[in-house]
Design an enzyme around this catalytic site. Structure first.
Site, PDB file in Angstrom:
ATOM      1  N   LYS A   1      -8.075 -25.584 -21.167  1.00 17.24           N
ATOM      2  CA  LYS A   1      -8.672 -25.621 -22.497  1.00 17.24           C
ATOM      3  C   LYS A   1      -8.136 -26.811 -23.292  1.00 17.24           C
ATOM      4  CE  LYS A   1      -8.996 -20.549 -22.903  1.00 17.24           C
ATOM      5  NZ  LYS A   1     -10.457 -20.390 -23.023  1.00 17.24           N
TER       6      LYS A   1
ATOM      7  N   ARG B   1     -13.189 -11.557 -16.095  1.00  9.98           N
ATOM      8  CA  ARG B   1     -14.046 -10.760 -15.206  1.00  9.98           C
ATOM      9  C   ARG B   1     -13.402 -10.567 -13.837  1.00  9.98           C
ATOM     10  NH1 ARG B   1     -18.583 -15.225 -15.888  1.00  9.98           N
ATOM     11  NH2 ARG B   1     -17.536 -15.128 -17.909  1.00  9.98           N
TER      12      ARG B   1
END
Length: 430
Positions: free
Chosen positions: A195, A272
């Site tokens: 990020k 996930r």
């Protein structure tokens, strides 16, 4: 003596909690320590209004020059009568909301997988009827939890799977129960898909799903568990998605606990992955008729349902309706995404593995796609009961700015307090 009057808006659309608890929390936030608060609300609004006051008392600070004041706040109700049972439920839920807030607001050098594990186990140590199992570090790898292991293996604090169980009553402990599965990424750098500087700020909150599911489990367990006496489980998937020489990489192909292989095309879509191992564990080892996973899963959730409503996917129309009603009653509001695996799962097609972990087209209902990724692992593991997915990436803090809201505790406890039969087969999802 200072008296402050807060006038609440009368307007509330059909998707908004009538008490306007969002306004209560925002107006009272950090202003009611040591105060008496009287809520002039209707009986149906007591829960949402009371929890709004609870979340206005953010419990964590590291300030030394301005430490927290006495955070005791006495809450009374005017114009409605509360039963002792209602007040008891509100008290235990309010306590758990603040526990969840504190966990989310703590920095990653304080809350990491190991310290969160210790805190959770300490919190349930004296709660009657609660047992636990922990799978940690290389044991995850050796037992086949390849997605959770890969996500957290680079961190000094090893990943772990915590399974908490409230066994229920003696006569009903063998019936199908409920599992709450929480994403607990204590900090998310994005891994190899690193990020930006600004994009990484606030990623301590990426364990908000685990904080909310744990808070709900703790509240229910302290109140005696599910009202019909079935088992209640809480599965916490804890990892730090760190960056380093041991990081998992784009193009890696991993094998989940479900047995499905996953080609990694985005290491920053790790939530996930760890939840897929969590729900697969439920399917293979716990006898459940309802599985709920909750996570700060996608930034697209805010685009889909906004800052105040979590996004839900449900395999059952009745479940969807009931959880929306619980959201309006508690103030943790939700709205449905698209449960359409036939139309969306192609987004994860891979040439080399059973699936990729991130979508091809980010404009094609990507929050719903992310939830369906988890559902695929759940059903591949043999599960045939009801499933609910909750993405709460924005409600975890946005309504209070930089401060955590404790979101999800009220929603889940409100739903679970209703006597339900989880042995029933799911209704048609059509």
């Amino acid at each position: 003596r200072k008296i402050t009057v807060v006038l609440l808006p009368e307007a509330a659309g059909r998707c908004v909690t009538p008490s306007r608890c969002d306004v209560i929390a925002k107006q009272l936030h950090r202003k009611v320590a040591g105060a008496d608060v009287f809520l002039a609300v209707q009986a149906n609004d007591m829960l949402s209004a009371g929890l709004a006051v609870a979340r206005s008392l953010s419990p964590y600070t590291a300030k030394t020059e301005k430490p927290l004041e006495d955070s005791t706040c006495n809450v009374g109700f005017h114009g409605c009568e509360a039963s002792e049972e209602t007040l008891a439920q509100l008290a235990v839920a309010a306590e758990s909301v603040r526990i969840a807030q504190g966990l989310v607001d703590m920095p990653p050098n304080v809350i990491h997988p190991t310290s969160m594990k210790d805190l959770v186990l300490d919190a349930v140590a004296e709660v009657p009827g609660v047992s636990h199992t922990v799978i940690e570090g290389t044991e995850l790898r050796d037992k086949g939890y390849g997605l959770l292991w890969a996500t957290g293996k680079c961190s000094e604090s090893p990943p772990c799977l915590i399974v908490l169980t409230h066994q229920g009553s003696e006569e009903n402990k063998h019936r199908k129960g409920v599992a709450l599965v929480g994403k607990g990424v204590t900090f998310d750098t994005g891994g190899a898909a690193l990020k930006s500087r600004d994009g990484m700020i606030g990623m301590k909150r990426d364990m908000g799903g685990a904080a909310g599911t744990f808070g709900a489990f703790l509240a229910m367990a302290k109140a005696g568990g599910l009202p019909a006496g079935q088992p209640l489980h809480c599965v916490l998937c804890l990892a730090e998605n760190a960056i380093g020489s041991k990081s998992f990489l784009q193009d890696d192909i991993l094998t989940g606990y479900s047995g499905l292989t996953v080609e990694i095309n985005n290491t920053d879509a790790e939530g996930r992955l760890i939840l897929s191992d969590g729900v697969a564990h439920v399917a293979k080892h716990l006898n459940c008729g309802l599985v709920v996973d909750m996570a700060t899963l996608t930034g697209a959730q805010g685009i889909s349902t906004g800052h105040h409503h979590g996004l839900i996917l449900a395999t059952d129309e009745g479940l969807e309706s009931d959880i929306m009603a619980a959201g309006k009653l508690s103030g943790d509001m939700v709205h449905p995404g698209i449960f359409a695996p036939e139309l969306l799962m192609h987004e994860f097609d891979s040439e080399f593995a059973d699936m990729r972990n991130s979508v091809k087209n980010r404009s094609n209902a990507q929050s719903s796609c992310a939830g369906l990724f988890i559902h695929r692992h759940l059903t591949h593991s043999g599960y045939t009961g009801k499933w609910l997915h909750i993405d709460m990436a924005y409600p975890v803090h946005e309504p209070l700015g930089e401060y955590a809201t404790g979101w999800g505790v009220g929603l889940l406890t409100t739903y679970l307090r209703e006597r339900r039969d989880y042995d029933l087969p799911p209704a048609s999802s059509l």
